[in-house]
Write an enzyme that holds these catalytic residues in place. Structure first.
Site, PDB file in Angstrom:
ATOM      1  N   ASN A 159       0.880  -1.173   0.000  1.00  0.00           N
ATOM      2  CA  ASN A 159       0.000   0.000   0.000  1.00  0.00           C
ATOM      3  C   ASN A 159       0.919   1.225   0.000  1.00  0.00           C
ATOM      4  OD1 ASN A 159      -1.775   2.060   0.513  1.00  0.00           O
ATOM      5  ND2 ASN A 159      -2.268   1.426   2.605  1.00  0.00           N
ATOM      6  N   TRP A 160       1.062   1.823  -1.162  1.00  0.00           N
ATOM      7  CA  TRP A 160       2.046   2.917  -1.295  1.00  0.00           C
ATOM      8  C   TRP A 160       1.535   4.231  -0.731  1.00  0.00           C
ATOM      9  CZ3 TRP A 160       3.838   2.041  -7.120  1.00  0.00           C
ATOM     10  CH2 TRP A 160       4.393   0.752  -7.223  1.00  0.00           C
ATOM     11  N   LYS A 161       0.266   4.301  -0.410  1.00  0.00           N
ATOM     12  CA  LYS A 161      -0.334   5.537   0.130  1.00  0.00           C
ATOM     13  C   LYS A 161      -0.042   6.711  -0.821  1.00  0.00           C
ATOM     14  CE  LYS A 161      -0.088   3.424   4.631  1.00  0.00           C
ATOM     15  NZ  LYS A 161      -0.093   3.557   6.071  1.00  0.00           N
ATOM     16  N   GLY A 188       2.792  -1.030   4.281  1.00  0.00           N
ATOM     17  CA  GLY A 188       2.897   0.374   3.911  1.00  0.00           C
ATOM     18  C   GLY A 188       4.350   0.745   3.651  1.00  0.00           C
ATOM     19  N   GLY A 189       4.991   1.352   4.644  1.00  0.00           N
ATOM     20  CA  GLY A 189       6.338   1.909   4.489  1.00  0.00           C
ATOM     21  C   GLY A 189       7.343   0.959   3.850  1.00  0.00           C
ATOM     22  N   GLU A 212      -5.649  -4.502  10.595  1.00  0.00           N
ATOM     23  CA  GLU A 212      -4.632  -3.466  10.775  1.00  0.00           C
ATOM     24  C   GLU A 212      -4.928  -2.677  12.047  1.00  0.00           C
ATOM     25  OE1 GLU A 212      -2.494  -2.509   6.867  1.00  0.00           O
ATOM     26  OE2 GLU A 212      -4.128  -1.098   7.093  1.00  0.00           O
ATOM     27  N   GLY A 214       2.333   2.550  10.710  1.00  0.00           N
ATOM     28  CA  GLY A 214       3.307   3.630  10.539  1.00  0.00           C
ATOM     29  C   GLY A 214       4.030   4.018  11.819  1.00  0.00           C
ATOM     30  N   GLU A 264      -6.792   5.201   7.729  1.00  0.00           N
ATOM     31  CA  GLU A 264      -6.503   6.604   7.383  1.00  0.00           C
ATOM     32  C   GLU A 264      -7.707   7.241   6.692  1.00  0.00           C
ATOM     33  OE1 GLU A 264      -2.729   5.869   5.440  1.00  0.00           O
ATOM     34  OE2 GLU A 264      -1.893   5.344   7.388  1.00  0.00           O
ATOM     35  N   SER A 318       3.205  -1.793  10.435  1.00  0.00           N
ATOM     36  CA  SER A 318       4.647  -1.893  10.688  1.00  0.00           C
ATOM     37  C   SER A 318       5.219  -3.271  10.365  1.00  0.00           C
ATOM     38  CB  SER A 318       4.987  -1.479  12.126  1.00  0.00           C
ATOM     39  OG  SER A 318       4.624  -0.123  12.330  1.00  0.00           O
ATOM     40  N   HIS A 345      -9.576   1.665   4.858  1.00  0.00           N
ATOM     41  CA  HIS A 345      -8.302   1.847   5.557  1.00  0.00           C
ATOM     42  C   HIS A 345      -8.505   2.835   6.707  1.00  0.00           C
ATOM     43  CE1 HIS A 345      -4.184   2.951   6.427  1.00  0.00           C
ATOM     44  NE2 HIS A 345      -3.837   1.830   5.825  1.00  0.00           N
TER      45      HIS A 345
HETATM   46  P1  PGA Z   1       2.740   0.495   7.590  1.00  0.00           P
HETATM   47  O1  PGA Z   1       1.300   0.729   6.937  1.00  0.00           O
HETATM   48  O2  PGA Z   1       3.250  -0.826   7.081  1.00  0.00           O
HETATM   49  O3  PGA Z   1       3.568   1.665   7.113  1.00  0.00           O
HETATM   50  O4  PGA Z   1       2.544   0.478   9.075  1.00  0.00           O
HETATM   51  C1  PGA Z   1       0.419  -0.343   6.740  1.00  0.00           C
HETATM   52  C2  PGA Z   1      -0.881   0.148   6.152  1.00  0.00           C
HETATM   53  O5  PGA Z   1      -1.341   1.238   6.544  1.00  0.00           O
HETATM   54  O6  PGA Z   1      -1.484  -0.510   5.282  1.00  0.00           O
END
Ligand code: PGA
Length: 253
Positions: A9-11, A233-234, A167, A173, A97, A212, A95
């Site tokens: 998930n590149w956001k 994500g990251g 999640e 994050g 966010e 994470s 998600h």
């Molecule tokens: P993260 O994000 O791996 O950077 O914690 C995961 C996500 O929000 O899908």
């Protein structure tokens, strides 16, 4: 055991050039691991169009990060499921966010799932509790109500197009991943909830862990039988880390 599914998930990250490099790396990784791992990437909307060509006929699944709950009309800035479907194999929905920054309720999440499925995309539904909810002992109750709200009325025939990502909000994050035991315990709970809602079709839904996840902890999550993959994500923005995670998944037996 199901095929592990690893999704980046590149956001709201990447230039077009970076996106192309990441997508090319995903294609060659998928050639290396063959059918041992399913790989998905979810770039920002504008990159879906050029990356459809980059991904080509490979096994990499290309996804969006959201879609509108409306079909078309005066919704400035929104993108409908039918606009995405020619490019995206799946979309992430719900998600945390989106829930936090755009006030998305379970009802909106449910509507979006319906639009995505009707347009022919698969769905990765995200659920997860906040730190306060976990500390108060309410994690299961919150996840249960998110599942109920999102999946209410879903046809058993649609369930084959669904993946659920657990999640926990406090792990996203933050560098503070859940423990593999916590992830496995919640995955089992999600499985029970799915089966009680849609019957045995719920057994086929892949349940991912996200928050994470990185190259140092991926193998320990993937060793938990109840965890079918990772939403990343990251670490998915770094080719060496994502490569190591996919390779760890390929070694799971
Ligand atoms: P993260 O994000 O791996 O950077 O914690 C995961 C996500 O929000 O899908």
């Amino acid at each position: 055991m199901t095929t592990p599914y690893l999704v980046g998930n590149w956001k709201m990250n990447t230039t077009l050039e970076e996106a192309q490099q990441l997508a090319e790396a995903a294609v060659s990784l998928s050639e290396n691991v063959g059918s041992k791992v399913d790989i998905g990437i979810a770039p920002p909307y504008p990159w879906l169009v050029p990356l459809r060509d980059t991904v080509g006929n490979s096994n990499v699944r290309l996804g969006a990060q959201d879609c509108s709950s409306n079909d078309n009309g005066a919704y400035t800035g929104d993108v409908s499921a039918s606009m995405l479907a020619p490019y995206a194999d799946f979309t992430i929905i719900g998600h945390s966010e989106r829930r936090a920054h755009h006030h998305e309720s379970d009802n909106i999440v449910k509507t979006k799932i319906g639009k995505a499925l009707a347009a022919g995309m698969d769905v990765i539904l995200c659920v997860g509790e906040s730190a306060e909810e976990r500390e108060a002992g309410n994690a299961n109750r919150i996840v249960q109500s998110q599942l109920e709200g999102a999946l209410d009325g879903m046809d058993a025939s649609d369930v084959s197009h669904l993946t659920v990502a657990y999640e926990p909000v406090w792990a996203i994050g933050t560098g503070k991943a859940a423990t593999p035991d916590d992830a496995a315990e919640m995955s089992r709970f999600i499985r029970e909830q799915l089966v009680s809602r849609v019957g045995t079709a719920g057994d086929g839904v892949r349940i991912l862990y996200g928050g994470s996840a990185n190259d140092a902890n991926a193998a320990s999550f993937l060793a938990a039988e109840a965890v079918d993959g990772l939403l990343i994500g990251g670490a998915s923005l770094k080719i060496p880390a994502f490569t190591a995670m996919v390779e760890a998944a390929a070694q799971r037996d």
